[in-house]
Enzyme design. Structure first.
Site, PDB file in Angstrom:
ATOM      1  N   LYS A 263       0.781  -1.195  -0.162  1.00 34.84           N
ATOM      2  CA  LYS A 263      -0.012   0.161  -0.027  1.00 34.84           C
ATOM      3  C   LYS A 263       0.959   1.219  -0.118  1.00 34.84           C
ATOM      4  CE  LYS A 263      -1.819   2.737   2.809  1.00 34.84           C
ATOM      5  NZ  LYS A 263      -1.786   3.983   2.116  1.00 34.84           N
TER       6      LYS A 263
ATOM      7  N   SER B 171       5.315   7.911   9.829  1.00 36.92           N
ATOM      8  CA  SER B 171       5.423   8.530  11.044  1.00 36.92           C
ATOM      9  C   SER B 171       5.440   7.691  12.310  1.00 36.92           C
ATOM     10  CB  SER B 171       4.389   9.637  11.197  1.00 36.92           C
ATOM     11  OG  SER B 171       3.151   8.925  11.183  1.00 36.92           O
ATOM     12  N   THR B 172       5.806   8.021  13.469  1.00 33.68           N
ATOM     13  CA  THR B 172       5.626   7.195  14.568  1.00 33.68           C
ATOM     14  C   THR B 172       4.193   7.194  15.110  1.00 33.68           C
ATOM     15  OG1 THR B 172       7.948   8.156  15.193  1.00 33.68           O
ATOM     16  CG2 THR B 172       6.392   7.426  17.082  1.00 33.68           C
TER      17      THR B 172
ATOM     18  N   GLU C 106       9.547   1.386  10.823  1.00 33.83           N
ATOM     19  CA  GLU C 106      10.851   2.571  10.387  1.00 33.83           C
ATOM     20  C   GLU C 106       9.899   3.916  10.290  1.00 33.83           C
ATOM     21  OE1 GLU C 106      14.160   1.998   9.438  1.00 33.83           O
ATOM     22  OE2 GLU C 106      13.975  -0.083   9.640  1.00 33.83           O
TER      23      GLU C 106
ATOM     24  N   CYS D 205      13.794  10.878   6.677  1.00 36.16           N
ATOM     25  CA  CYS D 205      13.435  10.496   8.037  1.00 36.16           C
ATOM     26  C   CYS D 205      15.013  10.662   8.649  1.00 36.16           C
ATOM     27  CB  CYS D 205      13.080   8.970   8.189  1.00 36.16           C
ATOM     28  SG  CYS D 205      14.331   7.876   7.155  1.00 36.16           S
TER      29      CYS D 205
ATOM     30  N   GLU E  64       9.725  16.038  15.331  1.00 37.16           N
ATOM     31  CA  GLU E  64      10.029  15.791  13.858  1.00 37.16           C
ATOM     32  C   GLU E  64       9.393  16.915  13.272  1.00 37.16           C
ATOM     33  OE1 GLU E  64       8.727  12.588  11.701  1.00 37.16           O
ATOM     34  OE2 GLU E  64      10.658  12.251  10.760  1.00 37.16           O
TER      35      GLU E  64
HETATM   36  P1  NAD Z   1       2.294   8.545   7.716  1.00 36.55           P
HETATM   37  O1  NAD Z   1       2.728   7.703   8.772  1.00 36.55           O
HETATM   38  O2  NAD Z   1       1.282   9.642   7.474  1.00 36.55           O
HETATM   39  O3  NAD Z   1       2.052   7.595   6.462  1.00 36.55           O
HETATM   40  C1  NAD Z   1       2.787   6.437   6.025  1.00 36.55           C
HETATM   41  C2  NAD Z   1       2.031   5.522   5.466  1.00 36.55           C
HETATM   42  O4  NAD Z   1       1.189   4.663   6.454  1.00 36.55           O
HETATM   43  C3  NAD Z   1       0.987   5.747   4.479  1.00 36.55           C
HETATM   44  O5  NAD Z   1       0.839   4.692   3.364  1.00 36.55           O
HETATM   45  C4  NAD Z   1      -0.401   5.809   5.134  1.00 36.55           C
HETATM   46  O6  NAD Z   1      -1.490   5.724   4.384  1.00 36.55           O
HETATM   47  C5  NAD Z   1      -0.197   4.743   6.180  1.00 36.55           C
HETATM   48  N1  NAD Z   1      -1.003   4.807   7.240  1.00 36.55           N
HETATM   49  C6  NAD Z   1      -1.221   6.144   8.034  1.00 36.55           C
HETATM   50  N2  NAD Z   1      -2.029   5.903   9.106  1.00 36.55           N
HETATM   51  C7  NAD Z   1      -2.234   4.400   9.177  1.00 36.55           C
HETATM   52  C8  NAD Z   1      -3.009   3.723   9.819  1.00 36.55           C
HETATM   53  N3  NAD Z   1      -3.669   4.119  10.964  1.00 36.55           N
HETATM   54  N4  NAD Z   1      -3.043   2.165   9.577  1.00 36.55           N
HETATM   55  C9  NAD Z   1      -2.378   1.920   8.454  1.00 36.55           C
HETATM   56  N5  NAD Z   1      -1.847   2.484   7.765  1.00 36.55           N
HETATM   57  C10 NAD Z   1      -1.514   3.968   7.676  1.00 36.55           C
HETATM   58  O7  NAD Z   1       3.697   9.055   7.153  1.00 36.55           O
HETATM   59  P2  NAD Z   1       4.054   9.982   5.808  1.00 36.55           P
HETATM   60  O8  NAD Z   1       3.816  11.352   6.086  1.00 36.55           O
HETATM   61  O9  NAD Z   1       3.723   9.269   4.477  1.00 36.55           O
HETATM   62  O10 NAD Z   1       5.652  10.048   5.730  1.00 36.55           O
HETATM   63  C11 NAD Z   1       6.440  10.710   6.543  1.00 36.55           C
HETATM   64  C12 NAD Z   1       7.041   9.856   7.853  1.00 36.55           C
HETATM   65  O11 NAD Z   1       7.429   8.629   7.382  1.00 36.55           O
HETATM   66  C13 NAD Z   1       8.010  10.770   8.834  1.00 36.55           C
HETATM   67  O12 NAD Z   1       7.747  10.691   9.798  1.00 36.55           O
HETATM   68  C14 NAD Z   1       9.219  10.091   8.457  1.00 36.55           C
HETATM   69  O13 NAD Z   1      10.033  10.451   9.291  1.00 36.55           O
HETATM   70  C15 NAD Z   1       8.862   8.613   8.030  1.00 36.55           C
HETATM   71  N6  NAD Z   1       9.756   8.231   7.437  1.00 36.55           N
HETATM   72  C16 NAD Z   1      10.538   7.052   8.017  1.00 36.55           C
HETATM   73  C17 NAD Z   1      11.566   6.177   7.462  1.00 36.55           C
HETATM   74  C18 NAD Z   1      12.604   5.222   8.070  1.00 36.55           C
HETATM   75  O14 NAD Z   1      13.101   4.456   7.380  1.00 36.55           O
HETATM   76  N7  NAD Z   1      12.604   5.398   9.321  1.00 36.55           N
HETATM   77  C19 NAD Z   1      11.694   6.544   5.865  1.00 36.55           C
HETATM   78  C20 NAD Z   1      10.886   7.400   5.423  1.00 36.55           C
HETATM   79  C21 NAD Z   1       9.830   8.178   6.094  1.00 36.55           C
END
Ligand code: NAD
Length: 521
Positions: free
Chosen positions: A207, A261-262, A283, A318, A413
């Site tokens: 997804k 995101s966390t 991650e 990240c 963050e």
């Molecule tokens: P996000 O958490 O909003 O979304 C990430 C993914 O999770 C999306 O596909 C979203 O649709 C899905 N999602 C969100 N809520 C969900 C839920 N309740 N159940 C299931 N799926 C859900 O993050 P984003 O805005 O897409 O990305 C930014 C974040 O990602 C930042 O916090 C960044 O640090 C982190 N990030 C971490 C790494 C790493 O390797 N540590 C790499 C890239 C990005």
């Protein structure tokens, strides 16, 4: 020759330089001619009949197309299809070498289609086309090959046993892997989840982010073209609360791997354990420091690297080193160098080949980042450079001085182009400030003093530490040196052979035998 682009903690820091290919004109015309198909790819075909979500472009602020917003029913179809493919053994029964060869072919198809894929990522999330080309032509295929070539290098162990028995472990695919990806590096983030899972024989339901499903859907099609059997890689566009949650909850999913995101990571960890217990890789976010000691290299040398580590991908990274900690004796000199250097960014239209700094990924993301900056200024921070830009989703590389450890801008963050600056007097103080974060992804240390570097490497609570360099400094081994996130940054390894192993389950086997010599012994 391509510029190096490397990964750490599942994140990427491409070095943007302007290559002849990127300098081609006409990206705007090609963007207008691009067609989009946002329907899910399930069982090898595009399926109809689900909700819709608008995909907006931060490049011009307009609607690009409508993608499917997969309902729980559609998620169920994808997972059931993947489960059937697992049960039939259409992928897991192949030899690791055969799977690896197919994934190598996929790497080549990514290269062959890299301009189209790069354009999709630029249009959906705004990164400059020069940088997207590096992501897709170099980084994604490199990752793909890395996992493909490792497919036949994952072994079990043989244990000591009595002479009549044979005791060993097998590493088996887990089954159906649910992969949930973010938008910041759309195709590389999909590759880093899908490839290790496929390499060791799993079937995957991917997804992608609701902001950027385009290149992931094309990845699914290219995988079919490469020879991955239908049903082995399914791609379902949708949002988090409907599609992502239904996927993480589905009882036929055997493992969940998430990057994002966390906050969402927490929710997914809970959801994933609702219908049954299963392994999860998370991650998540970061707030990584870069620490400049008094004996660090000259300010003019380190300043561009410090900014590069903070502002790559418009700071939407990240492992962005978003907290600068500098020894008090070096601060004035370094700040002057940073102020000179930050003016070098070419902020502008991402479809213009000369642009090195594009818009943020969307209007909401832009407002969120500007909200963080406004809050910091209210708390007493001083803006040395940056702030809003008069373009769609525009925020310039921003440096904030006069911040303190208790301020939200230092704790939270931002996931945008904001670098905070704090100073320290002693090594202990530097370590205290660096570790004073709930996150633990990465850190960079600049010092000429080997014992100081060694102390920092051991005491920083992060999954990765770079000393006197940037991630570009170590191209090859970087793949396996990302380390494992700590604290609110998550857990589980997504790089190197550890990554492939985490998509396997160990089975212990004992072949108990009778007497191994003659019956009368
Ligand atoms: P996000 O958490 O909003 O979304 C990430 C993914 O999770 C999306 O596909 C979203 O649709 C899905 N999602 C969100 N809520 C969900 C839920 N309740 N159940 C299931 N799926 C859900 O993050 P984003 O805005 O897409 O990305 C930014 C974040 O990602 C930042 O916090 C960044 O640090 C982190 N990030 C971490 C790494 C790493 O390797 N540590 C790499 C890239 C990005």
């Amino acid at each position: 020759m391509s510029s190096p682009a490397l990964m750490t903690e599942g994140c990427f820091l491409p070095m943007v330089n302007l290559e002849p290919e990127a300098m081609q004109t006409g990206w705007r015309g090609r963007a207008a001619a691009l067609s989009w198909d946002g329907r899910p790819l399930i069982g090898g075909t595009r399926r109809e009949g689900t909700g819709a979500m608008a995909i907006w472009s931060p490049v011009h602020g307009g609607l690009l197309y409508e993608a499917a917003l997969c309902s729980a029913d559609m998620v169920d179809q994808a997972v059931v299809d993947a489960h059937r493919a697992c049960e039939r053994g259409v992928w897991s029964d192949l030899s690791p070498r055969a799977r690896g060869m197919i994934l190598l072919r996929l790497a080549e198809l990514i290269v062959e289609n890299h301009e189209e894929l790069a354009l999709r990522d630029t249009l959906e999330m705004g990164k400059p086309i020069a940088s997207a080309l590096v992501d897709i032509r170099d980084l994604a295929p490199t990752l793909c090959r890395h996992y493909a070539e490792a497919a036949d290098k994952i072994y079990g162990d043989v244990a000591g046993s009595d002479a009549a028995s044979l005791a060993f472990s097998l590493r088996e695919p887990r089954g159906v892997v649910a992969a949930i990806a973010p938008w910041n590096y759309p195709l590389p983030n999909a590759v880093i989840k899908v490839m290790p899972a496929l390499a060791v024989g799993n079937c995957v339901v991917l997804k992608p982010s609701e902001l950027t499903p385009g290149s992931a859907l094309r990845l699914g099609e290219l995988a079919l073209e490469a020879g991955v059997p239908p049903g082995v890689l399914n791609v379902i566009p949708g949002d988090g609360v409907t599609t992502g949650a239904a996927l993480a909850r589905h009882p036929l999913v055997d493992m969940v791997t998430f990057t994002g995101s966390t906050q969402a990571g927490r929710a997914i960890m809970a959801t994933a354990s609702q219908s049954r217990i299963r392994p999860v890789i998370l991650e998540c976010g970061g707030k990584s420091p870069q620490i400049v000691f008094a004996d660090a290299p000259a300010s003019d040398l380190v300043a561009p690297r410090i900014l590069g580590e903070a502002f790559a991908n418009q700071g939407q990274l990240c492992v962005a080193r978003s907290r600068l900690l500098v020894h008090a004796s070096r601060k004035a000199d370094l700040m002057a160098a940073l102020e000179r250097e930050v003016r070098q960014y070419a902020v502008g239209d991402p479809l213009e080949p000369a642009t090195t700094f594009g818009p943020l990924a969307g209007q909401r993301q832009c407002e969120r980042v500007l909200g963080h900056i406004a809050g910091a200024l209210r708390d007493g921070a001083r803006m040395v450079a940056g702030g809003p830009v008069d373009r769609p989703c525009g925020v310039a590389p921003t440096i904030l001085d006069d911040v303190s450890q208790g301020m939200a801008i230092v704790r939270d963050e931002v996931f945008g182009p904001v670098l905070t600056v704090q100073s320290f007097e002693s090594t202990e103080e530097a370590i205290g400030l660096a570790n004073g974060s709930s996150y633990g992804l990465a850190a960079t240390v600049w010092t000429a003093h080997y014992p100081t570097a060694q102390t920092l490497v051991r005491r920083l609570k992060t999954g990765h530490v770079t000393v006197n360099g940037t991630v570009e400094s170590y191209e090859g081994p970087g793949m396996s040196l990302a380390g494992e996130p700590r604290g609110d940054s998550g857990f589980g390894s997504e790089t190197g052979l550890d990554s492939l192993r985490s998509y396997t389950a160990i089975k212990g086997v004992v072949l108990a035998g009778g007497p191994c010599r003659s019956a009368d012994r």
